[in-house]
Design an enzyme around this catalytic site. Sequence first.
Site, mmCIF file in Angstrom:
data_model
loop_
_atom_site.group_PDB
_atom_site.id
_atom_site.type_symbol
_atom_site.label_atom_id
_atom_site.label_comp_id
_atom_site.label_asym_id
_atom_site.label_seq_id
_atom_site.Cartn_x
_atom_site.Cartn_y
_atom_site.Cartn_z
ATOM 1 N N ASP A 178 0.817 -1.221 0.000
ATOM 2 C CA ASP A 178 0.000 0.000 0.000
ATOM 3 C C ASP A 178 0.850 1.270 0.000
ATOM 4 O O ASP A 178 0.643 2.164 -0.832
ATOM 5 C CB ASP A 178 -0.924 0.029 1.223
ATOM 6 C CG ASP A 178 -2.108 -0.921 1.080
ATOM 7 O OD1 ASP A 178 -2.347 -1.412 -0.041
ATOM 8 O OD2 ASP A 178 -2.776 -1.165 2.094
ATOM 9 N N ARG B 50 1.413 6.456 16.834
ATOM 10 C CA ARG B 50 1.036 7.478 15.828
ATOM 11 C C ARG B 50 1.599 8.859 16.124
ATOM 12 O O ARG B 50 2.195 9.480 15.244
ATOM 13 C CB ARG B 50 -0.497 7.525 15.654
ATOM 14 C CG ARG B 50 -1.136 6.174 15.355
ATOM 15 C CD ARG B 50 -0.410 5.386 14.309
ATOM 16 N NE ARG B 50 -0.984 4.074 14.053
ATOM 17 C CZ ARG B 50 -0.372 3.117 13.374
ATOM 18 N NH1 ARG B 50 0.827 3.305 12.887
ATOM 19 N NH2 ARG B 50 -0.963 1.961 13.179
ATOM 20 N N ASP C 24 -6.602 5.300 13.357
ATOM 21 C CA ASP C 24 -5.242 5.777 13.144
ATOM 22 C C ASP C 24 -5.183 7.034 12.276
ATOM 23 O O ASP C 24 -4.353 7.908 12.498
ATOM 24 C CB ASP C 24 -4.376 4.656 12.568
ATOM 25 C CG ASP C 24 -4.071 3.603 13.620
ATOM 26 O OD1 ASP C 24 -3.943 3.994 14.799
ATOM 27 O OD2 ASP C 24 -3.978 2.414 13.287
ATOM 28 N N SER D 166 -5.081 -7.541 8.665
ATOM 29 C CA SER D 166 -4.432 -6.236 8.723
ATOM 30 C C SER D 166 -3.755 -6.136 10.088
ATOM 31 O O SER D 166 -4.414 -6.144 11.120
ATOM 32 C CB SER D 166 -5.481 -5.135 8.551
ATOM 33 O OG SER D 166 -4.924 -3.919 8.972
HETATM 34 N N1 ARG Z 1 -8.056 -0.839 16.936
HETATM 35 C C1 ARG Z 1 -6.784 -0.501 17.414
HETATM 36 C C2 ARG Z 1 -6.668 0.972 17.686
HETATM 37 O O1 ARG Z 1 -7.453 1.707 17.220
HETATM 38 C C3 ARG Z 1 -5.665 -0.996 16.527
HETATM 39 C C4 ARG Z 1 -5.654 -0.566 15.119
HETATM 40 C C5 ARG Z 1 -4.486 -1.198 14.444
HETATM 41 N N2 ARG Z 1 -4.635 -1.502 13.101
HETATM 42 C C6 ARG Z 1 -4.551 -2.724 12.523
HETATM 43 N N3 ARG Z 1 -4.340 -2.748 11.269
HETATM 44 N N4 ARG Z 1 -4.708 -3.822 13.156
HETATM 45 O O2 ARG Z 1 -5.786 1.412 18.368
#
Ligand code: ARG
Length: 409
Positions: free
Chosen positions: A14, A95, A124, A175
């Site tokens: 990506d 992040r 994110d 993912s």
């Molecule tokens: N749901 C979690 C959060 O918002 C993790 C997101 C991570 N992304 C993934 N591709 N698993 O912090």
Amino acid sequence: MTKKIVLAYSGGLDTSVAIPWLKDKGYDEIIAVCLNVGQPGTDMDFIQKKALEVGASESYAIDAQDEFADKYVAPVIKSNALYEGDYPLVSALSRPLIIDHLVKIAHDHGATAIAHGSTGKGNDQVRFEAAIHALDPDLEIEAPIRDFHWSREEEIDYAKEHNVPVPIGKKSPYSIDCNLWGRANEAGILENPWNQAPDDAWGMSVSPEEAPDEPVFLDLTFEKGLPVAIDGTPMPLATLIKNLNKVAGDNGIGRIDKIENRMVGIKSREVYEAPGAAVIMTAHHELENLTLERDIAHYKPLIEQQITSMIYEAKWITPLFDALMAFVDETQKNVNGVVKMKLYKGNVTAVARKSPNSLYDENLATYTSADSFDQEAAAGFIKLWTLPATVYEQVNHVHSQAKDKVNND
Ligand code: ARG
């Protein structure tokens, strides 16, 4: 003027495809930046070179593991932060750190924009963009993955046309986001919450059934609320967490299978692994039980709850967050000592604890003749302690039989 943009680059398909895509959009120079925050198996040299091969004009690979542990994970440990009771905020933490580096690099290079690889459905994107707005509201934001609107086939065709290597074999249905604090995995078969997570959904731990039949014991030493040594051997926080990930993961500890409420309004199902975090946070909380004065111990969870929401909800760079953390830091001054942890088949428990700042007084607690507690003072204390409710009940007879007597009269 050459238009420059800094891209948060992971090395995957990506964000690789994003490079020619951003060029098509009119950016002359793409500066790719990949941060090592402890995601396992990351070949930073390979990623750095790959960005250049697919068209980036410059490429940085930054080892940010210590910074991540010391500035971003540490507040979570001190504030026992578990979103909705169990998720230790793994992805939410990296992040603001990533953006901190990207904005610095943008300023150094005179770039006018930042690109990130989040989709439009997750948290994110909010965390990335909140941090960009806070640090430099003049920077423009590109979110190629959110804007692609491509099927997998279209993405692959576009990649081939632009000489972006497409990984052979079946793409992982999941993912995954990973750093040294843990691993988050969503999508694929996990999208149906009635499906049990298959073995291949996990990456940092064995199942409790496969864990060894003998428990592992280890001593975790804390200073000012942070772990500093395992079995007496001092080490930096990042190293300590990684060591615990290994031993706790091998004992089936730290798996979390969860439905959670996202910022963008939907509920999602994700499986997390945070073996080291489970050990550290259990130990830390137990050491607080030993060292925090009662009013602090009872009040702190209110602050922790707020801190946890703020980290999850992209409010890291806010004055309230700083003020609440100042409160937490104040509470951690005496959180020093050692906690003995038992790791056994998916469970982690604190089995012994000691502290130079212990508020546990054996002479006060004991039932032996060493007792120094003034038991005679207890009777008077109880009378006054219950006085307001006693007066109320005597006037209103809500619970006592006397009420019926009054009504029957
Ligand atoms: N749901 C979690 C959060 O918002 C993790 C997101 C991570 N992304 C993934 N591709 N698993 O912090």
